[in-house]
Design a protein around this motif. Structure first.
Motif, mmCIF file in Angstrom:
data_model
loop_
_atom_site.group_PDB
_atom_site.id
_atom_site.type_symbol
_atom_site.label_atom_id
_atom_site.label_comp_id
_atom_site.label_asym_id
_atom_site.label_seq_id
_atom_site.Cartn_x
_atom_site.Cartn_y
_atom_site.Cartn_z
ATOM 1 N N ALA A 1 36.628 55.269 50.851
ATOM 2 C CA ALA A 1 37.233 55.494 52.170
ATOM 3 C C ALA A 1 38.608 56.142 52.041
ATOM 4 C CB ALA A 1 37.328 54.174 52.927
ATOM 5 N N LEU A 2 39.390 55.704 51.057
ATOM 6 C CA LEU A 2 40.694 56.315 50.829
ATOM 7 C C LEU A 2 40.566 57.778 50.411
ATOM 8 C CD1 LEU A 2 42.644 53.471 48.990
ATOM 9 C CD2 LEU A 2 43.235 54.485 51.189
ATOM 10 N N HIS A 3 39.629 58.069 49.518
ATOM 11 C CA HIS A 3 39.416 59.454 49.095
ATOM 12 C C HIS A 3 39.026 60.330 50.281
ATOM 13 C CE1 HIS A 3 38.645 58.404 44.567
ATOM 14 N NE2 HIS A 3 39.912 58.285 44.933
ATOM 15 N N SER A 4 38.148 59.828 51.122
ATOM 16 C CA SER A 4 37.719 60.601 52.285
ATOM 17 C C SER A 4 38.875 60.857 53.251
ATOM 18 C CB SER A 4 36.590 59.855 53.006
ATOM 19 O OG SER A 4 36.194 60.542 54.175
ATOM 20 N N PHE A 5 39.691 59.848 53.478
ATOM 21 C CA PHE A 5 40.816 60.004 54.397
ATOM 22 C C PHE A 5 41.854 60.978 53.833
ATOM 23 C CE2 PHE A 5 44.652 57.879 56.488
ATOM 24 C CZ PHE A 5 44.530 58.662 57.616
ATOM 25 N N ILE A 6 42.141 60.870 52.542
ATOM 26 C CA ILE A 6 43.092 61.794 51.923
ATOM 27 C C ILE A 6 42.563 63.222 51.952
ATOM 28 C CG2 ILE A 6 44.205 62.402 49.733
ATOM 29 C CD1 ILE A 6 44.361 59.413 49.119
ATOM 30 N N TYR A 7 41.272 63.403 51.741
ATOM 31 C CA TYR A 7 40.685 64.749 51.807
ATOM 32 C C TYR A 7 40.823 65.338 53.209
ATOM 33 C CZ TYR A 7 37.225 68.475 51.610
ATOM 34 O OH TYR A 7 36.605 69.691 51.677
ATOM 35 N N LYS A 8 40.618 64.515 54.231
ATOM 36 C CA LYS A 8 40.784 65.005 55.609
ATOM 37 C C LYS A 8 42.242 65.387 55.881
ATOM 38 C CE LYS A 8 36.956 62.359 57.596
ATOM 39 N NZ LYS A 8 36.570 61.283 58.550
ATOM 40 N N LEU A 9 43.168 64.580 55.385
ATOM 41 C CA LEU A 9 44.576 64.882 55.623
ATOM 42 C C LEU A 9 45.010 66.169 54.919
ATOM 43 C CD1 LEU A 9 46.208 61.344 55.289
ATOM 44 C CD2 LEU A 9 45.821 62.631 57.381
ATOM 45 N N GLU A 10 44.443 66.461 53.754
ATOM 46 C CA GLU A 10 44.873 67.628 52.993
ATOM 47 C C GLU A 10 44.137 68.904 53.382
ATOM 48 O OE1 GLU A 10 44.353 66.579 48.936
ATOM 49 O OE2 GLU A 10 46.166 65.333 48.845
ATOM 50 N N ASN A 11 42.872 68.810 53.824
ATOM 51 C CA ASN A 11 42.060 70.007 54.065
ATOM 52 C C ASN A 11 41.631 70.188 55.520
ATOM 53 O OD1 ASN A 11 41.789 70.747 51.173
ATOM 54 N ND2 ASN A 11 40.643 68.842 51.049
ATOM 55 N N GLU A 12 41.598 69.120 56.293
ATOM 56 C CA GLU A 12 41.135 69.218 57.677
ATOM 57 C C GLU A 12 42.209 68.774 58.659
ATOM 58 O OE1 GLU A 12 37.595 66.936 58.020
ATOM 59 O OE2 GLU A 12 36.495 68.067 56.484
ATOM 60 N N SER B 1 40.824 60.055 65.483
ATOM 61 C CA SER B 1 40.142 60.022 64.182
ATOM 62 C C SER B 1 41.017 59.359 63.127
ATOM 63 C CB SER B 1 39.781 61.444 63.755
ATOM 64 O OG SER B 1 39.183 61.449 62.478
ATOM 65 N N VAL B 2 42.321 59.627 63.168
ATOM 66 C CA VAL B 2 43.237 58.982 62.216
ATOM 67 C C VAL B 2 43.246 57.473 62.426
ATOM 68 C CG1 VAL B 2 45.647 58.825 61.493
ATOM 69 C CG2 VAL B 2 44.645 61.050 61.993
ATOM 70 N N LEU B 3 43.274 57.057 63.679
ATOM 71 C CA LEU B 3 43.240 55.620 63.968
ATOM 72 C C LEU B 3 41.946 54.985 63.497
ATOM 73 C CD1 LEU B 3 44.832 55.551 67.546
ATOM 74 C CD2 LEU B 3 45.922 55.012 65.365
ATOM 75 N N ASP B 4 40.843 55.703 63.628
ATOM 76 C CA ASP B 4 39.560 55.167 63.149
ATOM 77 C C ASP B 4 39.572 54.974 61.635
ATOM 78 O OD1 ASP B 4 38.638 55.164 65.738
ATOM 79 O OD2 ASP B 4 37.615 57.110 65.561
ATOM 80 N N ASN B 5 40.156 55.923 60.924
ATOM 81 C CA ASN B 5 40.232 55.785 59.464
ATOM 82 C C ASN B 5 41.131 54.622 59.062
ATOM 83 O OD1 ASN B 5 38.916 58.269 57.879
ATOM 84 N ND2 ASN B 5 39.715 59.036 59.815
ATOM 85 N N PHE B 6 42.240 54.454 59.764
ATOM 86 C CA PHE B 6 43.107 53.307 59.479
ATOM 87 C C PHE B 6 42.388 51.993 59.782
ATOM 88 C CE2 PHE B 6 46.895 56.175 59.691
ATOM 89 C CZ PHE B 6 47.402 55.826 58.451
ATOM 90 N N ALA B 7 41.629 51.955 60.855
ATOM 91 C CA ALA B 7 40.881 50.746 61.195
ATOM 92 C C ALA B 7 39.833 50.432 60.127
ATOM 93 C CB ALA B 7 40.220 50.915 62.561
ATOM 94 N N LEU B 8 39.174 51.478 59.601
ATOM 95 C CA LEU B 8 38.180 51.272 58.541
ATOM 96 C C LEU B 8 38.838 50.703 57.285
ATOM 97 C CD1 LEU B 8 35.321 51.616 57.432
ATOM 98 C CD2 LEU B 8 35.920 53.983 56.837
#
Length: 268
Positions: free
Chosen positions: A26-37, A45-52
């Motif tokens: 989950a951390l890898h996916s969130f970091i990838y979104k922050l860097e590339n998307e 969407s950011v809040l959903d990732n933090f909730a996960l």
């Protein structure tokens, strides 16, 4: 009994490793979104990732606090083999982070206490806390709570209230003087308040209507008079002007200029 505890420990470790792997993904996916998307990423969407991530951390905490989970703090890990050579199996398990299990790495990875520097800082903080009396500590706690309450109140206020306060501050404390601004605009645009400066001395009658260069500033005759003391006697303000073409300089000035040019040391 001992075999049962070992099986329970192995099952707990495997469950913990599985939950940590989910959290890592989950951390890898969130970091990838922050860097590339980041351009398409929205705040929900950011809040959903933090909730996960928060939910997975809570799950790991519940697993560690479970009654059936053995206490990992009571388990002792002893390195049985230390080698300076590269261990491919260890590198695979640690994702190439720990390729060697040597004497330099073991104290850092199997440490059960903080670093000596951190322990020293903790001791200093504990000693400072022990010197503070209960009354002083209570006052500091109340002051800190008051500051936190004021900060939370400011953060919770609507944006309109903050804008209104800033507008009121700007109105009560102007950064300019309207009278000075109006006077400056009038002086630049219309010449209001500006005095007309004229050169000292009387003006000859023949030069009264000869344009701005003759009336607004010093004439060529006046500049020539200022050049030498010998010319001031015959070309003063009251000297007669030659009649003829208007604006033409007197002949004696030309004579003086020629005389000066003939006296030049390099003129042969």
């Amino acid at each position: 009994m001992q075999q049962r505890e070992e099986k329970l420990l192995e099952a707990s470790v495997e469950s913990l490793i599985s939950h940590v792997a989910h959290l890592k993904n989950a951390l890898h996916s969130f970091i990838y979104k922050l860097e590339n998307e980041y351009e398409r990423l929205t705040w929900p969407s950011v809040l959903d990732n933090f909730a996960l991530l928060s939910g997975q951390l809570n799950t790991i905490n519940k697993l560690l606090r479970n009654e059936k989970t053995p206490s990992f703090r009571q388990q002792i890990i002893i390195p049985l083999l230390l080698s300076p050579d590269r261990d491919e199996e260890l590198a695979k398990l640690t994702e190439q982070r720990v390729p060697v299990f040597s004497h330099e790495i073991v104290p850092d990875h199997l440490r059960t206490k903080p670093d000596p520097e951190v322990e020293e800082q903790e001791k200093q903080l504990s000693a400072e806390a022990a010197r503070i009396g209960p009354e002083v500590a209570q006052k500091q706690i109340q002051t800190l709570n008051k500051l936190c309450s004021n900060l939370l109140e400011k953060l919770n206020n609507p944006r309109d209230d903050r804008d209104a306060d800033s507008a009121a501050i700007r109105q009560t404390k102007p950064s300019f003087n309207p009278a000075d601004t109006n006077a400056l605009v009038a002086a630049v645009g219309f010449g209001k308040g500006l005095s007309k400066c004229r050169p000292p001395g009387p003006v000859a009658p023949g030069h009264t209507g000869q344009g701005p260069m003759m009336s607004g500033g010093p004439t060529l005759q006046q500049v020539t008079i200022g050049g030498g003391s010998g010319q001031q006697q015959g070309m003063g303000p009251g000297a007669p002007q030659q009649q003829g073409q208007p604006g033409k300089m007197p002949s004696n000035i030309k004579t003086n200029i020629k005389a000066a040019s003939s006296m030049h040391p390099y003129n042969r």
